[in-house]
Design a protein around this motif. Structure first.
Motif, PDB file in Angstrom:
ATOM      1  N   UNK A  64     -25.188  53.898  13.075  1.00  0.00           N
ATOM      2  CA  UNK A  64     -24.028  53.962  12.809  1.00  0.00           C
ATOM      3  C   UNK A  64     -23.354  54.513  11.459  1.00  0.00           C
ATOM      4  N   UNK A  65     -24.291  54.508  10.499  1.00  0.00           N
ATOM      5  CA  UNK A  65     -23.984  55.073   9.221  1.00  0.00           C
ATOM      6  C   UNK A  65     -25.109  55.687   8.620  1.00  0.00           C
ATOM      7  N   UNK A  66     -24.725  56.772   7.840  1.00  0.00           N
ATOM      8  CA  UNK A  66     -25.635  57.827   6.987  1.00  0.00           C
ATOM      9  C   UNK A  66     -26.574  56.970   6.407  1.00  0.00           C
ATOM     10  N   UNK A  67     -27.685  57.504   6.059  1.00  0.00           N
ATOM     11  CA  UNK A  67     -28.635  56.592   5.136  1.00  0.00           C
ATOM     12  C   UNK A  67     -28.238  56.705   3.659  1.00  0.00           C
ATOM     13  N   UNK A  68     -27.721  57.702   3.217  1.00  0.00           N
ATOM     14  CA  UNK A  68     -27.174  57.639   2.006  1.00  0.00           C
ATOM     15  C   UNK A  68     -25.845  58.602   1.477  1.00  0.00           C
ATOM     16  N   UNK A  69     -24.951  58.345   0.719  1.00  0.00           N
ATOM     17  CA  UNK A  69     -23.897  59.094   0.273  1.00  0.00           C
ATOM     18  C   UNK A  69     -24.002  59.489  -1.156  1.00  0.00           C
ATOM     19  N   UNK A  74     -21.364  57.779  11.003  1.00  0.00           N
ATOM     20  CA  UNK A  74     -21.907  58.992  11.554  1.00  0.00           C
ATOM     21  C   UNK A  74     -21.056  59.545  12.664  1.00  0.00           C
ATOM     22  N   UNK A  75     -20.994  60.846  12.485  1.00  0.00           N
ATOM     23  CA  UNK A  75     -20.035  61.434  13.452  1.00  0.00           C
ATOM     24  C   UNK A  75     -20.149  61.124  14.988  1.00  0.00           C
ATOM     25  N   UNK A  76     -21.543  60.919  15.332  1.00  0.00           N
ATOM     26  CA  UNK A  76     -21.561  60.612  16.846  1.00  0.00           C
ATOM     27  C   UNK A  76     -21.314  59.119  17.174  1.00  0.00           C
ATOM     28  N   UNK A  77     -21.043  58.183  16.102  1.00  0.00           N
ATOM     29  CA  UNK A  77     -20.761  56.618  16.331  1.00  0.00           C
ATOM     30  C   UNK A  77     -19.443  56.438  15.898  1.00  0.00           C
ATOM     31  N   UNK A  78     -18.647  57.419  15.167  1.00  0.00           N
ATOM     32  CA  UNK A  78     -17.546  57.169  14.683  1.00  0.00           C
ATOM     33  C   UNK A  78     -16.614  56.769  15.495  1.00  0.00           C
ATOM     34  N   UNK A 136     -18.958  46.858  10.253  1.00  0.00           N
ATOM     35  CA  UNK A 136     -18.058  47.634  11.086  1.00  0.00           C
ATOM     36  C   UNK A 136     -17.757  46.998  12.373  1.00  0.00           C
ATOM     37  N   UNK A 137     -16.461  46.919  12.749  1.00  0.00           N
ATOM     38  CA  UNK A 137     -15.943  46.257  13.949  1.00  0.00           C
ATOM     39  C   UNK A 137     -15.768  47.413  15.015  1.00  0.00           C
ATOM     40  N   UNK A 138     -16.435  47.298  16.083  1.00  0.00           N
ATOM     41  CA  UNK A 138     -16.733  48.143  17.189  1.00  0.00           C
ATOM     42  C   UNK A 138     -15.251  48.081  17.956  1.00  0.00           C
ATOM     43  N   UNK A 139     -15.029  49.226  18.756  1.00  0.00           N
ATOM     44  CA  UNK A 139     -13.841  49.181  19.730  1.00  0.00           C
ATOM     45  C   UNK A 139     -13.999  48.147  20.885  1.00  0.00           C
ATOM     46  N   UNK A 140     -15.332  47.712  20.998  1.00  0.00           N
ATOM     47  CA  UNK A 140     -15.579  46.753  22.210  1.00  0.00           C
ATOM     48  C   UNK A 140     -15.165  45.574  21.875  1.00  0.00           C
TER      49      UNK A 140
END
Length: 474
Positions: free
Chosen positions: A30-35, A51-55, A80-84
């Motif tokens: 869901x997230x990138x490893x490092x910013x 990540x762009x594919x989970x945003x 992170x709160x998912x839309x489901x």
């Protein structure tokens, strides 16, 4: 019964799909490893880690604990709160980089090049050319429309590139410097040079030393220098230089009493050069340059002072050497036209030269002969005393043995007269350059010839013959 079985099957199938979906969602990153951000740049929001594919699966995100704003790398947790309707806790790292950029002086780069791809649009508020000296400087960078304070490290990590002179040949005992070997050097910093040893030139042959070039940043390059030692390396020694004086308008020979001696070649020629502002007619002090070059090409350079005095009133300031320089100048001019080894012909050239420089004018003033010679040169006119004195000066400078002759007056109030005797090829002759109405002068007259003229013209050459050597009889 059939209906019940169908419901159970549908339920089993649906439940299986939901579990598989949950398993698929839980396996995603869901997230990138490092910013990465720069010190002073705002902290990224928790959502920016997605990540762009989970945003699209996330409705919102927040940090569990607020990140530290200090420079360094830290672990962070994001809820992170998912839309489901489900929630996830994700771990990542945040690196806050020290706001320092390093620039190799002389390279063409942008702020984006130095900060990285994410900051391709970043710009420096000043040109890097303003920081082209090794050092550390504060500089402002516009990042994402924010002005951030950065530290710019201008550095030079490249070694100097030296171009050596080609076909190096030096002379025996020549003292060499680093500059003798270097054609050019390419480096953005100042460069210091030193040699592995004092370049030997005490013997002939091929030599090799090392040249080390070190720039201000400490980068060094080492080069092997090969050179040849051949022939004489000592410049001639110019001797006899001293302060000179003359009267305005009277040229002098700068080489009077001057010679250049070379250790191998003996005496070598000396050349002189006047300064650009020189005028023999303008009083002042001038520097005359002397140069002597030996056969090996070594050049010696010296200078001497020439004082041009304003007028004849300053004649007492002149030394005998100063007067001799005036005579030597005329003799050297004659040597350009006449063969000095032909002693008779050259004596006649002197005779004519005196008559060309002096026009006859009665003066009846008797000074010492050097004064009279200078006066004749300065004024260009004079009586027999002037002709005699200038003749004496030029004969001396041309190394003719000579002596003065003075007339014995025939009666009280009789006019005085002066002339010269010159020794030529072992014999003495009369040398009187004073022109007369019925004669252009008396060049190499014998006693008999002079007496014959004297007897016809009121004994104008009457003299005490016991004081002077006799001339040939014919």
């Amino acid at each position: 019964m059939t209906v019940i079985i169908a419901v159970i099957l549908i339920s089993v199938i649906s439940g299986g799909k939901m579990r598989n979906s949950a398993r698929a969602a839980s396996s995603l990153d869901y997230v990138v490893d490092e910013m990465y951000i720069w010190d002073g740049e705002p902290l990224p929001s928790a959502f920016e880690y997605m990540n762009s594919h989970t945003r699209d699966l996330v409705s919102q995100a927040r940090y569990l604990l607020a990140p530290d704003t200090a420079v360094g790398t830290q672990d962070i947790a994001i809820l992170a709160q998912l839309k489901d309707g489900t929630t996830r806790t994700e771990n990542a790292r945040l690196t806050i980089r020290d706001s320092v950029v390093r620039w190799e002086i002389g390279t063409e780069v942008t702020a984006g090049d130095l900060l990285g791809e994410r900051y391709a649009d970043a710009i420096f508020t000043e040109s890097l050319a303003n920081y082209a000296t090794v050092g550390t400087y504060p500089i402002t960078v516009i990042v994402n429309n924010l002005e951030l304070p950065f530290t710019l490290v201008s550095e030079d990590t490249k070694s100097p590139v030296v171009t050596l002179k080609q076909n190096l040949t030096f002379y025996l005992n020549q003292k060499l410097k680093v500059e003798d070997f270097i054609e050019s050097c390419d480096d953005v910093s100042s460069v210091a040079y030193h040699l592995s040893e004092n370049p030997p030139t005490y013997s002939e042959g091929e030599k090799q030393i090392q040249l080390i070039a070190t720039d201000a940043a400490g980068n060094s390059s080492t080069y092997d220098v090969v050179y040849e030692v051949s022939g004489d390396g000592l410049a001639p020694e110019i001797q006899g230089l001293e302060k000179m004086q003359t009267i305005a308008g009277i040229r002098v020979d700068y080489l009077h009493g001057v010679q250049a001696i070379d250790e191998n070649d003996g005496e070598v020629a000396v050349e002189t050069e006047e300064p650009a502002d020189f005028s023999i007619r303008k009083a002042g002090t001038y520097t005359i340059t002397y140069k002597a070059k030996d056969e090996a090409g070594n050049i010696a350079t010296e200078t001497a002072e020439l004082v041009v005095l304003p007028s004849l009133d300053d004649v007492e300031e002149l030394s005998m050497d100063d007067v001799d320089r005036m005579g030597d100048y005329l003799i050297r001019e004659l040597e350009k036209k006449y063969d000095k080894t032909d002693r008779k012909a050259f004596a006649k050239a002197i005779f004519d030269c005196v008559q060309q420089h002096v026009g006859y004018q009665n003066s009846h003033v008797v000074q010492d002969w050097q004064y009279d010679a200078v006066t004749a040169l300065y004024k260009g006119v004079g009586d027999c005393r002037s002709y005699y004195a200038l003749s004496r000066l030029l004969l001396n400078c041309a190394e003719y043995e000579n002596m003065p002759v003075e007339k014995v007056k025939n009666y009280e109030g009789d006019s005085a007269h002066y002339w010269n005797l010159i020794k030529l090829n072992g014999a003495w002759y009369h040398f009187d350059s004073t022109p007369r109405v019925n004669s252009d002068g008396f060049f190499l007259y014998t006693d008999a010839a002079l007496d014959a003229y004297s007897d016809r013209n009121g004994k104008c050459f009457n003299r005490d013959k016991s004081l002077y050597p006799a001339t040939p009889t014919s």
